[in-house]
Structures are given as C-alpha cells and as structure tokens.
Design a protein around this motif. Sequence first.
Motif, PDB file in Angstrom:
ATOM      1  N   THR A  10       0.852  -1.183   0.000  1.00  0.00           N
ATOM      2  CA  THR A  10       0.000   0.000   0.000  1.00  0.00           C
ATOM      3  C   THR A  10       0.891   1.239   0.000  1.00  0.00           C
ATOM      4  OG1 THR A  10      -1.810  -1.109   1.169  1.00  0.00           O
ATOM      5  CG2 THR A  10      -1.739   1.298   1.300  1.00  0.00           C
ATOM      6  N   LEU A  11       0.604   2.161  -0.902  1.00  0.00           N
ATOM      7  CA  LEU A  11       1.374   3.397  -1.047  1.00  0.00           C
ATOM      8  C   LEU A  11       0.440   4.556  -0.715  1.00  0.00           C
ATOM      9  CD1 LEU A  11       3.042   2.546  -4.486  1.00  0.00           C
ATOM     10  CD2 LEU A  11       4.024   2.206  -2.206  1.00  0.00           C
ATOM     11  N   THR A  12       0.812   5.360   0.262  1.00  0.00           N
ATOM     12  CA  THR A  12      -0.091   6.391   0.770  1.00  0.00           C
ATOM     13  C   THR A  12       0.458   7.788   0.540  1.00  0.00           C
ATOM     14  OG1 THR A  12      -0.874   4.870   2.474  1.00  0.00           O
ATOM     15  CG2 THR A  12      -1.347   7.204   2.800  1.00  0.00           C
ATOM     16  N   GLY A  13      -0.374   8.644  -0.032  1.00  0.00           N
ATOM     17  CA  GLY A  13      -0.040  10.039  -0.224  1.00  0.00           C
ATOM     18  C   GLY A  13      -1.011  10.923   0.526  1.00  0.00           C
ATOM     19  N   ARG A  14      -0.983  12.192   0.206  1.00  0.00           N
ATOM     20  CA  ARG A  14      -1.869  13.144   0.877  1.00  0.00           C
ATOM     21  C   ARG A  14      -3.304  13.037   0.359  1.00  0.00           C
ATOM     22  NH1 ARG A  14      -1.272  19.723   0.296  1.00  0.00           N
ATOM     23  NH2 ARG A  14      -3.181  20.301   1.389  1.00  0.00           N
ATOM     24  N   HIS A  15      -3.443  12.832  -0.954  1.00  0.00           N
ATOM     25  CA  HIS A  15      -4.761  12.822  -1.584  1.00  0.00           C
ATOM     26  C   HIS A  15      -5.289  11.416  -1.850  1.00  0.00           C
ATOM     27  CE1 HIS A  15      -4.318  17.132  -2.276  1.00  0.00           C
ATOM     28  NE2 HIS A  15      -3.101  16.878  -2.728  1.00  0.00           N
ATOM     29  N   VAL A  16      -4.402  10.501  -2.211  1.00  0.00           N
ATOM     30  CA  VAL A  16      -4.821   9.156  -2.587  1.00  0.00           C
ATOM     31  C   VAL A  16      -3.994   8.102  -1.872  1.00  0.00           C
ATOM     32  CG1 VAL A  16      -5.640   9.849  -4.869  1.00  0.00           C
ATOM     33  CG2 VAL A  16      -3.280   9.041  -4.604  1.00  0.00           C
ATOM     34  N   ARG A  17      -4.572   6.929  -1.795  1.00  0.00           N
ATOM     35  CA  ARG A  17      -3.884   5.738  -1.294  1.00  0.00           C
ATOM     36  C   ARG A  17      -3.992   4.671  -2.372  1.00  0.00           C
ATOM     37  NH1 ARG A  17      -6.897   5.071   2.728  1.00  0.00           N
ATOM     38  NH2 ARG A  17      -8.237   3.377   2.004  1.00  0.00           N
ATOM     39  N   LEU A  18      -2.872   4.075  -2.720  1.00  0.00           N
ATOM     40  CA  LEU A  18      -2.864   2.962  -3.665  1.00  0.00           C
ATOM     41  C   LEU A  18      -2.757   1.681  -2.855  1.00  0.00           C
ATOM     42  CD1 LEU A  18      -0.395   4.288  -6.405  1.00  0.00           C
ATOM     43  CD2 LEU A  18      -2.801   4.843  -6.039  1.00  0.00           C
ATOM     44  N   GLU A  19      -3.780   0.844  -2.943  1.00  0.00           N
ATOM     45  CA  GLU A  19      -3.795  -0.382  -2.161  1.00  0.00           C
ATOM     46  C   GLU A  19      -4.073  -1.563  -3.090  1.00  0.00           C
ATOM     47  OE1 GLU A  19      -6.809   0.812   0.616  1.00  0.00           O
ATOM     48  OE2 GLU A  19      -8.369  -0.333  -0.429  1.00  0.00           O
ATOM     49  N   PRO A  20      -3.659  -2.773  -2.696  1.00  0.00           N
ATOM     50  CA  PRO A  20      -3.871  -3.927  -3.563  1.00  0.00           C
ATOM     51  C   PRO A  20      -5.335  -4.060  -3.987  1.00  0.00           C
ATOM     52  CG  PRO A  20      -2.403  -4.505  -1.774  1.00  0.00           C
ATOM     53  CD  PRO A  20      -2.913  -3.132  -1.469  1.00  0.00           C
ATOM     54  N   LEU A  21      -5.551  -4.178  -5.287  1.00  0.00           N
ATOM     55  CA  LEU A  21      -6.900  -4.308  -5.827  1.00  0.00           C
ATOM     56  C   LEU A  21      -7.549  -5.597  -5.357  1.00  0.00           C
ATOM     57  CD1 LEU A  21      -9.012  -3.155  -7.889  1.00  0.00           C
ATOM     58  CD2 LEU A  21      -7.868  -4.598  -9.608  1.00  0.00           C
ATOM     59  N   GLY A  22      -8.842  -5.526  -5.049  1.00  0.00           N
ATOM     60  CA  GLY A  22      -9.560  -6.723  -4.629  1.00  0.00           C
ATOM     61  C   GLY A  22     -11.031  -6.633  -4.985  1.00  0.00           C
ATOM     62  N   ARG A  23     -11.743  -7.739  -4.825  1.00  0.00           N
ATOM     63  CA  ARG A  23     -13.168  -7.783  -5.127  1.00  0.00           C
ATOM     64  C   ARG A  23     -13.962  -6.765  -4.311  1.00  0.00           C
ATOM     65  NH1 ARG A  23     -17.104 -11.112  -7.420  1.00  0.00           N
ATOM     66  NH2 ARG A  23     -16.269 -12.133  -9.270  1.00  0.00           N
ATOM     67  N   ALA A  24     -13.478  -6.419  -3.119  1.00  0.00           N
ATOM     68  CA  ALA A  24     -14.197  -5.474  -2.266  1.00  0.00           C
ATOM     69  C   ALA A  24     -14.284  -4.085  -2.898  1.00  0.00           C
ATOM     70  CB  ALA A  24     -13.519  -5.380  -0.896  1.00  0.00           C
ATOM     71  N   HIS A  25     -13.412  -3.803  -3.865  1.00  0.00           N
ATOM     72  CA  HIS A  25     -13.422  -2.487  -4.513  1.00  0.00           C
ATOM     73  C   HIS A  25     -14.454  -2.388  -5.634  1.00  0.00           C
ATOM     74  CE1 HIS A  25      -9.136  -2.569  -2.963  1.00  0.00           C
ATOM     75  NE2 HIS A  25      -9.617  -1.459  -2.426  1.00  0.00           N
ATOM     76  N   ARG A  61      -7.686  -8.698 -13.955  1.00  0.00           N
ATOM     77  CA  ARG A  61      -6.446  -8.088 -13.458  1.00  0.00           C
ATOM     78  C   ARG A  61      -5.799  -8.979 -12.394  1.00  0.00           C
ATOM     79  NH1 ARG A  61      -5.059  -5.317 -17.253  1.00  0.00           N
ATOM     80  NH2 ARG A  61      -5.695  -3.157 -17.536  1.00  0.00           N
ATOM     81  N   LEU A  62      -6.609  -9.495 -11.486  1.00  0.00           N
ATOM     82  CA  LEU A  62      -6.078 -10.320 -10.402  1.00  0.00           C
ATOM     83  C   LEU A  62      -5.496 -11.628 -10.915  1.00  0.00           C
ATOM     84  CD1 LEU A  62      -8.910  -9.776  -7.758  1.00  0.00           C
ATOM     85  CD2 LEU A  62      -6.659  -8.688  -7.824  1.00  0.00           C
ATOM     86  N   ALA A  63      -6.018 -12.125 -12.044  1.00  0.00           N
ATOM     87  CA  ALA A  63      -5.550 -13.398 -12.600  1.00  0.00           C
ATOM     88  C   ALA A  63      -4.281 -13.248 -13.442  1.00  0.00           C
ATOM     89  CB  ALA A  63      -6.651 -14.029 -13.449  1.00  0.00           C
ATOM     90  N   ASP A  64      -3.929 -12.025 -13.785  1.00  0.00           N
ATOM     91  CA  ASP A  64      -2.774 -11.771 -14.638  1.00  0.00           C
ATOM     92  C   ASP A  64      -1.501 -11.788 -13.788  1.00  0.00           C
ATOM     93  OD1 ASP A  64      -0.826 -10.838 -16.344  1.00  0.00           O
ATOM     94  OD2 ASP A  64      -1.994  -9.136 -17.084  1.00  0.00           O
ATOM     95  N   THR A  65      -0.700 -12.805 -13.957  1.00  0.00           N
ATOM     96  CA  THR A  65       0.495 -12.968 -13.114  1.00  0.00           C
ATOM     97  C   THR A  65       1.590 -11.954 -13.429  1.00  0.00           C
ATOM     98  OG1 THR A  65       1.399 -14.635 -14.620  1.00  0.00           O
ATOM     99  CG2 THR A  65       0.066 -15.422 -12.758  1.00  0.00           C
ATOM    100  N   ALA A  66       1.470 -11.239 -14.540  1.00  0.00           N
ATOM    101  CA  ALA A  66       2.454 -10.209 -14.879  1.00  0.00           C
ATOM    102  C   ALA A  66       2.027  -8.835 -14.401  1.00  0.00           C
ATOM    103  CB  ALA A  66       2.689 -10.187 -16.391  1.00  0.00           C
ATOM    104  N   GLU A  97       6.610  -1.693 -16.216  1.00  0.00           N
ATOM    105  CA  GLU A  97       5.690  -0.815 -16.935  1.00  0.00           C
ATOM    106  C   GLU A  97       4.606  -0.333 -15.982  1.00  0.00           C
ATOM    107  OE1 GLU A  97       2.291  -1.172 -20.437  1.00  0.00           O
ATOM    108  OE2 GLU A  97       3.951  -2.602 -20.400  1.00  0.00           O
ATOM    109  N   ILE A  98       4.190   0.911 -16.147  1.00  0.00           N
ATOM    110  CA  ILE A  98       3.010   1.435 -15.467  1.00  0.00           C
ATOM    111  C   ILE A  98       1.902   1.550 -16.501  1.00  0.00           C
ATOM    112  CG2 ILE A  98       1.983   3.448 -14.343  1.00  0.00           C
ATOM    113  CD1 ILE A  98       4.709   4.011 -13.079  1.00  0.00           C
ATOM    114  N   GLY A  99       0.728   1.011 -16.188  1.00  0.00           N
ATOM    115  CA  GLY A  99      -0.361   1.071 -17.170  1.00  0.00           C
ATOM    116  C   GLY A  99      -1.672   0.582 -16.589  1.00  0.00           C
ATOM    117  N   GLY A 100      -2.609   0.325 -17.499  1.00  0.00           N
ATOM    118  CA  GLY A 100      -3.929  -0.126 -17.088  1.00  0.00           C
ATOM    119  C   GLY A 100      -4.631   0.884 -16.199  1.00  0.00           C
TER     120      GLY A 100
END
Length: 202
Positions: A10-25, A61-66, A97-100
């Motif tokens: 999890t990467l946390t900033g002032r405005h946003v938090r990047l957290e592992p994607l999951g079904r709960a989202h 996305r979760l199934a993509d091992t890359a 790479e950063i994408g998606g």
Amino acid sequence: MTAKLPAPITLTGRHVRLEPLGRAHVPDLFAAGGGDEEVWRWIPTPVPRTVEEMAAVVDARLADTACEPFAVVDRASGRAIGVTCYFDASAEDELLEIGGTWYARAVWRTAVNTEAKLLLLTHAFEDLGMGRVVWKTDHLNERSQNAIQRLGASYEGTFRRSRRRPDGSWRDSVYFSMLREEWPVAKARLTERLHAGAAVPA
C-alpha cells in the motif's frame, strides 16, 4: 526474466492511497466508472455496464500474473476512484511498466493522477531499484500521451498495428520511458506541482 512483483504493497499520499486491488473495490469502481464510454475509450477492455462486468474486469487483473494492480482510493471519501498497475516487472533487467490506469471522470485534471504517479515512480525507482519505467498508449489517445510526457517521460517510438481494440480495429502503441538518472529531476518537478496544486492531467 519477467516476474510478478514480490509482494503487494500500500502506497499512501496526501490525496490518494494505492492499495492492492480486490473484489471489495468492485462497488466503488462501478460507481466511479461503470458504463462511462469516455473513461473506457482507450482501455483495451469492453465498457463494464453492470457490477458483474466490473467484477470480471477486476478478476482479469487479479488473474494476470504479470500484473500488480492497485485500487486508487480517495483518502477524503475512502472510496476507490480508479485503478492503476505495474506490469512485467523484471528485477534482473531493472524495468517495469506502469499502465492499465483509469479514473472516474470527476477526478480528471485534479491532483489524483499526479500523486498516484509520484507514488508509483518513487516506489519503483527508490524501493524496488528499477532503472527504467515504461508506459505505452494508443496512438490516438493524445490526452494520455501528453500526460505521460508531462510526468517527465521521453518518447521512444511507435509499434504499428500492435493491439486489437475491443471494436476490432487496430491501434499503434506509442512508447515512453523514464530512466533512473532522470528520476530526481522528474520527482522534484512533480512534487512541486503537487504542492502548488497544479495537477498533471490524467
């Protein structure tokens, strides 16, 4: 050698938090971008028009091992407002790479994209030890190309007829990169923009 990144983080900033994607989202993500043609115009995925279709996008996305996918969470509301990913990380070759990436239209041209990219790039160069970060986008997506260049990335070239779009047409992929030695200047510029409230448009 290409491998999935070693561990979700999890990467946390002032405005946003990047957290592992999951079904709960999924409910938040559907509220943020479900059925919005403009949000999905340049994403090589059919527009998700139901919660179930958004869940299928997340599952892919979760199934993509890359891929190491992150939910982009607005810290003020606590709701997921988009997705971004690391792809094809190689510790041996020191590249990824950063994408998606997509965001709710309501947060376009805000601090969200600037801070999300600042968090991703800082982690890539300073924690993971990467020497090169890559982006690619549709040759018709001028908004994305301009945003990537404003991050401090350099144009590298165009791969012609590289991917089929959901509508069956073919896109050329425009490639950009940033190198480790270019990062300090880019970081200072992005940090200054963020503190000044000037966003790098998504």
